[in-house]
Design a protein around this motif. Sequence first.
Motif, mmCIF file in Angstrom:
data_model
loop_
_atom_site.group_PDB
_atom_site.id
_atom_site.type_symbol
_atom_site.label_atom_id
_atom_site.label_comp_id
_atom_site.label_asym_id
_atom_site.label_seq_id
_atom_site.Cartn_x
_atom_site.Cartn_y
_atom_site.Cartn_z
ATOM 1 N N ASP A 165 -34.222 68.370 12.102
ATOM 2 C CA ASP A 165 -33.716 69.535 11.685
ATOM 3 C C ASP A 165 -33.777 70.755 12.436
ATOM 4 O O ASP A 165 -33.057 71.536 12.517
ATOM 5 C CB ASP A 165 -34.795 69.666 10.361
ATOM 6 C CG ASP A 165 -34.606 68.896 9.223
ATOM 7 O OD1 ASP A 165 -33.614 68.009 9.160
ATOM 8 O OD2 ASP A 165 -35.341 68.675 8.290
ATOM 9 N N LYS A 166 -34.684 70.483 13.499
ATOM 10 C CA LYS A 166 -34.812 71.583 14.505
ATOM 11 C C LYS A 166 -33.516 71.658 15.247
ATOM 12 O O LYS A 166 -33.042 72.960 15.840
ATOM 13 C CB LYS A 166 -36.026 71.394 15.434
ATOM 14 C CG LYS A 166 -36.194 72.204 16.513
ATOM 15 C CD LYS A 166 -37.341 71.816 17.353
ATOM 16 C CE LYS A 166 -37.310 72.528 18.565
ATOM 17 N NZ LYS A 166 -38.382 72.146 19.510
ATOM 18 N N HIS A 167 -32.795 70.661 15.792
ATOM 19 C CA HIS A 167 -31.572 70.719 16.450
ATOM 20 C C HIS A 167 -30.258 70.687 15.392
ATOM 21 O O HIS A 167 -29.055 70.800 16.125
ATOM 22 C CB HIS A 167 -31.725 69.373 17.294
ATOM 23 C CG HIS A 167 -32.906 69.151 17.971
ATOM 24 N ND1 HIS A 167 -33.358 70.029 19.123
ATOM 25 C CD2 HIS A 167 -34.004 68.649 18.029
ATOM 26 C CE1 HIS A 167 -34.171 69.660 19.637
ATOM 27 N NE2 HIS A 167 -34.747 68.736 18.913
ATOM 28 N N SER A 168 -30.324 70.683 14.195
ATOM 29 C CA SER A 168 -29.224 70.725 13.209
ATOM 30 C C SER A 168 -27.950 71.587 13.746
ATOM 31 O O SER A 168 -26.939 71.403 13.681
ATOM 32 C CB SER A 168 -29.501 70.340 11.765
ATOM 33 O OG SER A 168 -30.394 71.966 11.577
ATOM 34 N N GLU A 169 -28.674 73.099 14.030
ATOM 35 C CA GLU A 169 -27.731 73.848 14.254
ATOM 36 C C GLU A 169 -26.919 73.710 15.626
ATOM 37 O O GLU A 169 -25.574 73.796 15.676
ATOM 38 C CB GLU A 169 -28.301 75.175 14.410
ATOM 39 C CG GLU A 169 -27.395 76.424 14.832
ATOM 40 C CD GLU A 169 -27.904 77.861 14.865
ATOM 41 O OE1 GLU A 169 -27.394 78.782 15.177
ATOM 42 O OE2 GLU A 169 -29.131 78.099 14.404
ATOM 43 N N TRP A 170 -27.648 73.221 16.488
ATOM 44 C CA TRP A 170 -27.099 72.879 17.864
ATOM 45 C C TRP A 170 -26.122 71.610 17.709
ATOM 46 O O TRP A 170 -24.871 71.763 18.169
ATOM 47 C CB TRP A 170 -28.319 72.614 18.862
ATOM 48 C CG TRP A 170 -27.706 72.185 20.490
ATOM 49 C CD1 TRP A 170 -27.360 73.176 21.193
ATOM 50 C CD2 TRP A 170 -27.195 70.949 20.887
ATOM 51 N NE1 TRP A 170 -27.019 72.548 22.291
ATOM 52 C CE2 TRP A 170 -26.678 71.227 22.126
ATOM 53 C CE3 TRP A 170 -27.155 69.622 20.248
ATOM 54 C CZ2 TRP A 170 -26.491 70.267 22.964
ATOM 55 C CZ3 TRP A 170 -26.866 68.819 21.125
ATOM 56 C CH2 TRP A 170 -26.511 68.957 22.584
ATOM 57 N N LEU A 171 -26.287 70.679 17.118
ATOM 58 C CA LEU A 171 -25.572 69.751 16.773
ATOM 59 C C LEU A 171 -24.416 69.742 15.927
ATOM 60 O O LEU A 171 -23.434 69.116 16.447
ATOM 61 C CB LEU A 171 -26.594 68.483 16.100
ATOM 62 C CG LEU A 171 -27.501 67.667 16.978
ATOM 63 C CD1 LEU A 171 -28.524 66.833 15.615
ATOM 64 C CD2 LEU A 171 -26.861 66.934 17.814
ATOM 65 N N ALA A 187 -32.136 59.272 22.581
ATOM 66 C CA ALA A 187 -33.540 59.456 21.954
ATOM 67 C C ALA A 187 -34.446 60.483 22.640
ATOM 68 O O ALA A 187 -34.738 60.384 23.853
ATOM 69 C CB ALA A 187 -34.439 57.982 22.373
ATOM 70 N N GLY A 188 -34.268 61.691 21.965
ATOM 71 C CA GLY A 188 -34.959 62.764 22.467
ATOM 72 C C GLY A 188 -34.020 64.092 22.690
ATOM 73 O O GLY A 188 -32.879 63.678 23.549
ATOM 74 N N LEU A 189 -34.204 65.337 22.216
ATOM 75 C CA LEU A 189 -32.923 66.080 22.445
ATOM 76 C C LEU A 189 -33.925 67.465 23.066
ATOM 77 O O LEU A 189 -33.668 68.574 22.645
ATOM 78 C CB LEU A 189 -32.438 66.669 20.961
ATOM 79 C CG LEU A 189 -31.612 65.586 20.572
ATOM 80 C CD1 LEU A 189 -31.029 65.853 18.996
ATOM 81 C CD2 LEU A 189 -30.395 65.424 21.293
ATOM 82 N N GLY A 190 -34.593 67.159 24.064
ATOM 83 C CA GLY A 190 -35.123 68.295 24.931
ATOM 84 C C GLY A 190 -34.045 68.449 25.854
ATOM 85 O O GLY A 190 -32.856 68.615 25.618
ATOM 86 N N ALA A 191 -34.563 69.452 27.073
ATOM 87 C CA ALA A 191 -33.538 69.923 27.779
ATOM 88 C C ALA A 191 -32.513 68.750 28.475
ATOM 89 O O ALA A 191 -31.281 68.994 28.373
ATOM 90 C CB ALA A 191 -34.305 70.509 28.982
ATOM 91 N N ILE A 192 -33.030 67.626 28.793
ATOM 92 C CA ILE A 192 -32.161 66.609 29.327
ATOM 93 C C ILE A 192 -31.259 66.048 28.346
ATOM 94 O O ILE A 192 -29.902 65.785 28.389
ATOM 95 C CB ILE A 192 -33.024 65.467 29.970
ATOM 96 C CG1 ILE A 192 -33.918 66.040 31.335
ATOM 97 C CG2 ILE A 192 -32.288 64.420 30.485
ATOM 98 C CD1 ILE A 192 -34.754 65.234 31.890
#
Length: 273
Positions: free
Chosen positions: A45-51, A14-19
């Motif tokens: 959606d902000k993290h879709s490319e990274w995921l 839960a949460g996709l910040g630095a940690i």
Amino acid sequence: MRSGSNTKARVAIAGLGAIGREVAAALDKGIDGLELAAVSAANIDKHSEWLGKLGKMPAALPIERLADAADIVIECAPSRLVRSIVAPVVSRGKTVIVLSVGALLENEDLVALARQHGGQIVVPTGALIGLDAMTAAAVGTIHSVQMITRKPLQGLAGAPYLVENNIDIDDIKEPLKIFDGTAREAAKGFPANLNVAVALSLAGIGADRTRVQIWADPTVTRNTHRIEVDSDSARFSMGIENIPSENPRTGKITALSVIACLRKLRAPLRVGT
């Protein structure tokens, strides 16, 4: 999750910040007996490319569905979300790893909920050393605990205690003591900064007897903690200088501590209490 089982335990973050991202990457790379099953974030959606760069794409779910999708949930979210993450997990008899430890002081009934349903709340060592020694000393009698924290100015920016007390640290040129009180008070005034103090208090003599000083220090570049403990079994001191992550409020070692905690779950040799 016992050693020897061939079934992989499902993990959600839960949460996709630095940690959260670093832990997700480690799980994707491979941790024995575990698999990354799901993630949640305020703006997924902000993290879709990274995921999309992960070897296996985890399910993207709302927070309230993580408890159904995983056996272990890791909380890497803002402290205000802790209850909504932890309660569904422990009420299903599952395990949740909590990083926003300060929020547990405002939701102490979650421990009782975990006990009632056979769930478990795990607080990893995080940015602090010596929790094993503190836990051992607490079996006997601890007389006093004090922690002195020094942080770079950017790591304290926006802390509620500073705002409420009109304390301006932007242009200070030398170290300034900005807080002296209990771990409970520190957690309220600095919710993004003092999870280490709460972890220390939970391992030892509690949030109301653990004393904390906080210094805004323009001369340091690392988050530093000095702990002094006096007990009937030992007198000991601990010091650590944590290199900040991309989030200046959080040390790099925090994510590594979560990864180490996960590796211990099925390790054939487990070192530490």
